[in-house]
Design an enzyme around this catalytic site. Structure first.
Site, short mmCIF file in Angstrom:
data_model
loop_
_atom_site.label_atom_id
_atom_site.label_comp_id
_atom_site.label_asym_id
_atom_site.label_seq_id
_atom_site.Cartn_x
_atom_site.Cartn_y
_atom_site.Cartn_z
N ASN A 9 -1.71 0.13 -1.68
CA ASN A 9 -1.07 0.22 0.03
C ASN A 9 -2.22 0.29 1.11
O ASN A 9 -3.33 1.37 0.77
CB ASN A 9 -0.80 1.56 -0.18
CG ASN A 9 -0.22 2.19 1.18
OD1 ASN A 9 0.37 1.27 1.92
ND2 ASN A 9 0.44 3.61 1.24
N LYS A 11 -1.79 0.11 3.64
CA LYS A 11 -1.86 0.90 5.41
C LYS A 11 -2.18 0.13 6.63
O LYS A 11 -1.92 -0.98 6.72
CB LYS A 11 -2.50 2.53 5.57
CG LYS A 11 -2.15 3.07 3.94
CD LYS A 11 -2.41 4.37 3.99
CE LYS A 11 -2.28 5.44 2.70
NZ LYS A 11 -2.32 7.23 2.47
N HIS A 95 7.16 6.31 1.82
CA HIS A 95 5.88 6.80 1.52
C HIS A 95 5.52 8.07 2.41
O HIS A 95 6.54 8.11 3.17
CB HIS A 95 5.11 5.67 1.72
CG HIS A 95 3.88 6.73 2.07
ND1 HIS A 95 3.00 7.05 2.73
CD2 HIS A 95 2.92 5.76 1.14
CE1 HIS A 95 1.86 7.65 2.28
NE2 HIS A 95 1.08 6.68 0.97
N GLU A 97 4.42 9.30 4.40
CA GLU A 97 3.62 9.43 5.59
C GLU A 97 4.90 8.76 6.72
O GLU A 97 4.86 9.19 7.75
CB GLU A 97 2.45 8.01 5.96
CG GLU A 97 1.03 9.17 5.30
CD GLU A 97 -0.06 7.86 4.78
OE1 GLU A 97 0.17 6.71 5.13
OE2 GLU A 97 -0.68 8.27 4.73
N GLU A 167 3.96 10.72 -5.32
CA GLU A 167 2.31 11.29 -4.80
C GLU A 167 2.50 12.53 -4.47
O GLU A 167 3.40 12.46 -3.35
CB GLU A 167 2.60 10.15 -3.83
CG GLU A 167 2.93 8.37 -4.13
CD GLU A 167 1.84 7.41 -2.95
OE1 GLU A 167 0.98 6.54 -3.40
OE2 GLU A 167 2.47 7.68 -1.74
N GLY A 173 -5.33 10.47 0.54
CA GLY A 173 -6.23 10.40 0.94
C GLY A 173 -6.97 11.47 1.23
O GLY A 173 -7.99 11.75 2.30
N SER A 212 -5.42 9.49 -4.17
CA SER A 212 -7.02 9.92 -4.20
C SER A 212 -7.59 9.16 -5.88
O SER A 212 -7.92 9.54 -6.58
CB SER A 212 -7.43 11.13 -4.06
OG SER A 212 -7.11 11.01 -2.95
C1 PEP Z 1 -1.50 6.39 -0.28
O1 PEP Z 1 -1.40 6.42 0.71
O2 PEP Z 1 -0.36 5.61 -1.16
C2 PEP Z 1 -1.96 6.79 -1.10
C3 PEP Z 1 -2.08 7.22 -2.54
O3 PEP Z 1 -3.62 6.80 -1.24
P1 PEP Z 1 -4.78 7.51 -1.09
O4 PEP Z 1 -5.06 6.33 -3.01
O5 PEP Z 1 -6.09 6.79 -0.44
O6 PEP Z 1 -4.46 8.54 -1.81
#
Ligand code: PEP
Length: 251
Positions: A9, A11, A95, A97, A167, A173, A212
């Site tokens: 992803n 972003k 997601h 976000e 998630e 993040g 992460s």
């Molecule tokens: C994400 O945004 O779906 C995500 C898992 O981000 P990160 O791996 O940076 O935590």
């Protein structure tokens, strides 16, 4: 048979030059790996250039969001048929976000999920709890609410052509990864919830972990029985990290 998948992803990152460098490194690094699927979910303006680099490779491409509406006066929105025009295979829906920053409810997410499936796109449905929800023992309730919104609208069989990504919001993040056991517990809860509705859908359902995931923790997460791959944010922007994560699932 459950498919294994690693999804990147990106972003709102990248530009034409950087994307080409990143993609050519990933294409070379994943060449010949066939029993795992790979996808990069990229910003809309880059579909055309991403398509020209990735077509004919073992890496698919997709979007990070889509409108629930088919077409019409929805300024700034992108429809599922537009994604189809660029041969996208996947689209992320729900997601955290999008849910948090753009106020997408579970019903809107379910409508996006159903819209994607109507044109043959595979939705990657994200579910997950905040830290506060985890600490107050609400994780399972939140996940069930997010999942049942989709099942109620689209039916449990819709999950035959979908992927779920667990998630935990507190891990996205932040550099804080759920421990393999914490992730496994929620994945098993999701699979059990689907199994209660339809056993064979549950057995074949691909459930990704996201939050992460890095090159140095991917293997232990992917070793858990209900974790079928990863949704990768930050590490999908660094070719060597993304390749290492993909290879950790392949091994
Ligand atoms: C994400 O945004 O779906 C995500 C898992 O981000 P990160 O791996 O940076 O935590």
């Amino acid at each position: 048979m459950r498919k294994k998948l690693v999804a990147g992803n990106w972003k709102m990152h990248g530009n034409l030059v950087e994307n080409k460098q990143l993609l050519s490194a990933i294409v070379a690094g994943l060449d010949g790996l066939l029993n795992v699927q790979f996808v990069v979910c990229v910003p809309y303006p880059y579909f055309s250039s991403v398509q020209s680099v990735l077509q004919g490779t073992n890496i698919a491409w997709g979007a990070q969001n889509v409108s629930q509406y088919e077409k019409g006066a929805y300024t700034g929105e992108i429809s599922v048929s537009m994604l189809n025009d660029f041969k996208c295979s996947y689209v992320i829906v729900g997601h955290s976000e999008r849910r948090t920053l753009f106020f997408e409810s579970s019903l809107i997410v379910a409508e996006k999920f159903a819209a994607a499936q109507r044109v043959g796109l595979t939705p990657i449905l994200c579910v997950g709890e905040t830290l506060e929800q985890r600490e107050t023992g609400m994780t399972e309730q939140i996940i069930e609410e997010q999942l049942s919104a989709v099942v109620n609208l689209a039916g449990v069989e819709s999950l035959n052509k979908a992927v779920i990504a667990y998630e935990p919001i507190w891990a996205i993040g932040t550099g804080k990864t759920a421990s393999p056991q914490q992730a496994q517990d929620v994945h098993a809860f999701i699979r059990k919830g689907v199994a209660a509705r339809n056993m064979s859908v549950a057995q074949d359902l691909t459930i990704l972990y996201g939050g992460s995931v890095k090159a140095n923790n991917a293997s232990e997460l992917f070793a858990m029985p209900d974790i079928d791959g990863g949704l990768i944010g930050g590490a999908s922007l660094v070719s060597s990290d993304f390749i290492a994560i993909c290879r950790a699932l392949h091994n």
